[in-house]
Structures are given as structure tokens and as C-alpha cells.
Design a protein around this motif. Sequence first.
Motif, short mmCIF file in Angstrom:
data_model
loop_
_atom_site.label_atom_id
_atom_site.label_comp_id
_atom_site.label_asym_id
_atom_site.label_seq_id
_atom_site.Cartn_x
_atom_site.Cartn_y
_atom_site.Cartn_z
N MET A 41 0.80 -1.23 0.00
CA MET A 41 0.00 0.00 0.00
C MET A 41 0.83 1.28 0.00
SD MET A 41 -3.21 -0.91 0.27
CE MET A 41 -3.88 -2.57 0.29
N MET A 42 2.02 1.23 0.58
CA MET A 42 2.77 2.45 0.89
C MET A 42 3.21 3.19 -0.39
SD MET A 42 6.29 2.67 3.10
CE MET A 42 7.32 2.23 1.71
N PRO A 43 3.01 4.52 -0.42
CA PRO A 43 3.57 5.28 -1.54
C PRO A 43 5.10 5.30 -1.45
CG PRO A 43 2.64 6.77 0.10
CD PRO A 43 2.29 5.37 0.54
N LYS A 44 5.73 5.50 -2.59
CA LYS A 44 7.19 5.44 -2.67
C LYS A 44 7.87 6.33 -1.64
CE LYS A 44 8.96 6.76 -6.62
NZ LYS A 44 9.08 6.89 -8.10
N GLY A 45 7.25 7.49 -1.40
CA GLY A 45 7.84 8.48 -0.48
C GLY A 45 8.04 7.97 0.92
N GLY A 46 7.30 6.92 1.30
CA GLY A 46 7.41 6.44 2.68
C GLY A 46 8.63 5.56 2.95
N ALA A 47 9.34 5.21 1.88
CA ALA A 47 10.38 4.17 2.00
C ALA A 47 11.46 4.48 3.04
CB ALA A 47 11.00 3.91 0.64
N GLU A 48 11.95 5.72 3.03
CA GLU A 48 13.10 6.02 3.87
C GLU A 48 12.79 5.89 5.36
OE1 GLU A 48 15.10 9.58 2.61
OE2 GLU A 48 16.38 9.48 4.39
N THR A 49 11.68 6.57 5.78
CA THR A 49 11.34 6.47 7.20
C THR A 49 10.90 5.06 7.57
OG1 THR A 49 9.40 7.67 6.46
CG2 THR A 49 10.77 8.75 8.14
N ARG A 50 10.23 4.38 6.62
CA ARG A 50 9.76 3.03 6.94
C ARG A 50 10.90 2.10 7.25
NH1 ARG A 50 4.90 0.90 6.04
NH2 ARG A 50 4.38 2.99 6.75
N SER A 51 12.01 2.20 6.49
CA SER A 51 13.11 1.27 6.76
C SER A 51 13.71 1.56 8.14
CB SER A 51 14.16 1.30 5.65
OG SER A 51 14.83 2.52 5.66
N LYS A 52 13.69 2.82 8.57
CA LYS A 52 14.15 3.14 9.94
C LYS A 52 13.21 2.55 10.99
CE LYS A 52 17.04 7.17 9.19
NZ LYS A 52 16.95 7.40 7.73
N GLN A 53 11.90 2.67 10.72
CA GLN A 53 10.93 2.13 11.67
C GLN A 53 11.09 0.61 11.83
OE1 GLN A 53 7.54 3.53 9.51
NE2 GLN A 53 7.60 5.59 10.41
N LEU A 54 11.29 -0.05 10.69
CA LEU A 54 11.46 -1.50 10.73
C LEU A 54 12.72 -1.89 11.49
CD1 LEU A 54 10.35 -2.34 7.09
CD2 LEU A 54 9.31 -3.24 9.17
N ALA A 55 13.81 -1.15 11.23
CA ALA A 55 15.07 -1.45 11.93
C ALA A 55 14.90 -1.24 13.43
CB ALA A 55 16.19 -0.57 11.38
N THR A 56 14.20 -0.15 13.82
CA THR A 56 13.99 0.13 15.25
C THR A 56 13.24 -1.02 15.93
OG1 THR A 56 13.96 2.51 14.85
CG2 THR A 56 12.90 1.75 16.87
N LEU A 57 12.20 -1.51 15.29
CA LEU A 57 11.41 -2.58 15.90
C LEU A 57 12.22 -3.89 16.01
CD1 LEU A 57 7.87 -2.00 14.37
CD2 LEU A 57 8.55 -1.79 16.76
N THR A 58 13.01 -4.19 14.96
CA THR A 58 13.80 -5.42 15.01
C THR A 58 14.86 -5.34 16.12
OG1 THR A 58 13.49 -5.63 12.64
CG2 THR A 58 15.15 -7.04 13.62
N VAL A 59 15.51 -4.18 16.22
CA VAL A 59 16.52 -4.01 17.27
C VAL A 59 15.85 -4.08 18.65
CG1 VAL A 59 18.14 -2.37 18.31
CG2 VAL A 59 18.13 -2.72 15.83
N ALA A 60 14.66 -3.47 18.78
CA ALA A 60 13.95 -3.52 20.06
C ALA A 60 13.63 -4.97 20.43
CB ALA A 60 12.67 -2.68 19.98
N ALA A 61 13.20 -5.76 19.44
CA ALA A 61 12.88 -7.17 19.71
C ALA A 61 14.13 -7.92 20.14
CB ALA A 61 12.29 -7.82 18.45
N ARG A 62 15.23 -7.68 19.43
CA ARG A 62 16.48 -8.36 19.77
C ARG A 62 16.96 -7.96 21.16
NH1 ARG A 62 21.60 -7.25 20.34
NH2 ARG A 62 23.21 -8.75 19.73
N ASN A 63 16.89 -6.66 21.47
CA ASN A 63 17.36 -6.20 22.77
C ASN A 63 16.51 -6.74 23.92
OD1 ASN A 63 19.37 -4.87 21.46
ND2 ASN A 63 18.47 -2.82 21.66
N LEU A 64 15.21 -6.82 23.70
CA LEU A 64 14.35 -7.38 24.75
C LEU A 64 14.64 -8.87 24.92
CD1 LEU A 64 12.11 -7.14 26.81
CD2 LEU A 64 10.42 -7.31 24.96
N LEU A 65 14.84 -9.56 23.80
CA LEU A 65 15.16 -10.99 23.86
C LEU A 65 16.44 -11.24 24.66
CD1 LEU A 65 14.86 -13.98 22.86
CD2 LEU A 65 16.13 -13.28 20.81
N CYS A 66 17.42 -10.34 24.47
CA CYS A 66 18.73 -10.53 25.13
C CYS A 66 18.84 -9.73 26.43
CB CYS A 66 19.86 -10.14 24.17
SG CYS A 66 19.90 -11.15 22.68
N SER A 67 17.74 -9.19 26.94
CA SER A 67 17.78 -8.33 28.13
C SER A 67 17.98 -9.16 29.40
CB SER A 67 16.47 -7.55 28.25
OG SER A 67 15.40 -8.45 28.49
#
Length: 519
Positions: A41-67
Amino acid sequence: MGHTEERDSAPMSYASLIEVMGRVNDFLNASSVLSWDARTMMPKGGAETRSKQLATLTVAARNLLCSDEAKRALEGAEAEISGRAPDSPEARIAAQVREAIDYHERIPTELLHRKTELGTAAHAVWAEAREKADFAIFSDALTTMVDINREMAQAIGFEDHPYDALMYRFEPGVTKRDLDTLFARLRDGMLPLVRGIAEAEEPRADFLYRDVPAEAQLAFGEAMAARVGYDLDRGRLDTTVHPFEVSFTRNDVRITTRVSRTYMPMALFGALHEAGHALYEQGVDPAYTRTPLATDLVSLYAVGGVSFGAHESQSRLWENHVGRSRSFWLNHMDEIRAAFPGVLDDVGPEEFYRAVNRSRPSFIRVEADELTYDFHIMVRCEIEARLVDGSLDVADLPEAWNALIKEYLGIDVPDDAQGVLQDVHWSSGQIGTFCNYTIGNIMAAQLFDTATRETPSVQAALDAGDYTPLRDWMTDKVARHGRRFTRDELLEKATGRKLDPDPYIAHLTRKYSEIYALG
Ligand code: ZN
């Protein structure tokens, strides 16, 4: 914060572990929603911030897993459930959490950062190189990416070959040595078929390229996905560029397909393939929701399947063993004629069956047919292993690629865009994923063979267009267990043996010898 202190001092138990892992699961499922949106669904313009959002969530999951919180919960859980059977869901959850923490802690965060950053830059370089069909443009970025992957392999650890360490994330337990044996068996069984077909007469297939409106194709694809059991009350079908399935919970499992107005198999078989993946996720035991038995803590993807290969077995099973079978078209030819009015009036089920099973060597993996597909995988796995162990230089990659394609498929690669530059994987740093497709093909045939041979009513129902008995068998033997058993444990329980390529070779030999009247 009082909240945190309370957690720090609370006695840790199995329930605490489930609670923390539930939150890890929530991060990963939220990230799946964002990536579904990005790809549909996302328009092309959303790509840059979206990849940051995805990275943030993955890192948060990893950090909580290893907390520390997760580690203390794990210790509490291990003490509490120490008497349970080693293959009980509780023991398997604890073991998988421990294994995942250990895996992630072996990889330095600095290395992960470098990989992510390079991935973003390398993707743009790769896209330009592919556009210009010029490997030299991508060569430096790929060299760095290979070096990073070699560092990753050293950090993860391996016994025999560094490639084993990289495949672990996608297909735990598989080794380069296993693949060498498996691939040699497949080549022995399949190359005579490929060679024979090259000399044989092609079935008629002109009608597959007739113009059919996209809406009609999507509606028919959705109807067939639902017919094999994809539950639309817990799913939906959308269009995309590279089809995928994604699950947010077993109760919301989405699929996508792509449509060509002038090539009708694309939308239909794309939908059936992804519906096969979706049946796996929709069939996981509800008790496993938000637990590690419905989420892959090593790859950090919210998937309920036990390995990427096991997942692929379910998509290939419904796409190839069911959707590309003769009985499927004997049962549904009238329906496709009605769905595409006036388009297929001169085509019978036998002709349609033969057309959708044509085989011919081609350059592009994602467009390859059932018989030649695995050769594309072998080329990639052999090359990746040699890059990772240093026996092949990136500079020599196009030559090595073209030579292998020539050796296996007998065709000359015209340019790098149709050769070594075609896949997106290496640009994002993914090395070690390709074997999943071939393992999925082998496993699909092994499961289908057992299901239809041991339970004759399954085949009788398929002949009558009833997919419930096969789906029930797969749910019982595969899907409901989620990630509780390893791939080989699952196969041994379902078929009495570990991964075995014989049923797959037998299936291809039977099908293609008959369609192409090979001696
Ligand atoms: Zn797939």
C-alpha cells in the motif's frame, strides 16, 4: 521507575518468560504489519522512514530478547519446568529462547550495524548495476558484503564450513556437506529429464498468454486459494511486485500475488503458492500464539514454521502437487472458463494441465518451471559457499555463474542483468537463504507421497476436488506443531524418515516423462 523495579524484584517463572516473549512477539508482528504495508500500500515516499521504523522494531525485539529481564525469566522458567519431557512445548520454548539469546550475543552489534548500513547503500548500487546490466558497478559493494558475511560466520561459529553458519539462520542444521550430497542426487535424477525435454516437442501453450482482465484473474486466484482451505475470515489477498505471505497472528495471515494481463498462470499460481504458506500459519496450534513456537527468535521473523524450507514445502505442495496436477484441472477447468468468459473455450483440461507444466531452461529463477528451478538454486548455493570460503573472488563471479548455468541448463547467459545480478538478496547482505527453496521442494514431495500413499482417501478426495483430507493431514502432521519440533523430527514423525530426495525425483520423473513422452 517503580514499574521496572517491581519487575526486577518479582520472582521469575515460566509465566514471566511467556510474558516477556509475548512482548518480543508483539514487536516482530508490528514490524510485519509495517513491512506488509510497505510492500502493498505504501507510496514510494514512505520508503526512507519506513526502513528506519522496521530497523527500530527489530533491534527492540532483539534487545528485549537478550535483556537481563528475559535472561532472569529464562532461568526461572528452566528451574520451574526442569522435570518436563525434553520435547514438551514448555521445554522446547525454554531451549529455543536460550539458543536464540546465545546466537544473537555471538554477533557483535557493531557488525550488525555495518551490515545494515551497507545493505541500504548496496541496494541502490545493485539496482543501478542491474539496470545497466553491468556487474562491475556492484563488484566493490558485494566484496564488502561478502567480507561482512565471512565475519558473521566466524562470529556465529561452525564446525566444518563457514557457509553452515550463515544457513543456520534460515535452515537450522543444514550443512554444505548435506547440500553437496543432496544436489548430486538431484542432478543425477533430474538432468536426464532436462536433456530429454530439450529434444522433445513442446505442449501447446498459446492460450496462457491471452488477455484476461486483472480483476477476473485476482478473483479466480482468491477463489482457488479459498477452495484449498485458505480462510479469508483470517486473511486477505492483495497485489504486489514480489509475492509473499505474512502472518500477524494465526488469525490474520495475509497473502499477495502479482498479475500479468497477458500471462494468466502468474496470478493464479502465485495465489496458490502463498495460500500454501498461509495454511501453515493459519494451522498453528492457537495455544502457541505470542510464544516462541509461533515466532522465529533466531531470524527475528514472526513465523510459525519450523524452518524456511519447511515453510516452502507447504507452498510448493499446494502450488505444484495440487494446483499443477491433472486432477485439479479435470475438476476446475469449467470454473476457469466461467471466470474468464470466452478466453478458454477451445481449451480442454488435459491441454491446460500440460501447458502449465511446460519446462524449458531459462535465465530468471523466479520465472523458472518446477523441473529447472532447483538448478538455479544449486548455482547460487555453490557460488555463495565459494565466496564465503574464499575459493572464488567476487571479480570472477559472472564467469563462474555463466559457466554453471551453461553446465546445468545448456544456455548462454546474455548479460549480467539476466545472470548474476538478477536477485535482490546479496545487495541486502543475505547469504545462505537459497537452499530453502530446494529443501522445500524435496520436503513437499516427501510429505505428499506419504499423505497420498498411506491414506488412500486423501488421493481419492483430491481426484474429486475435495482438499479437506489433504489439508487436515498437513495440519495434523506439520502446521499445528508450529516450531515445536525440528524439521527432521517433524519429517520423521510424519513420514518415518529424515529429508529424502527420492519421492521428489520420482514425482518429477513420472510427471515429465509422461507429458513429454520421454523414453
Ligand atoms: Zn514461497
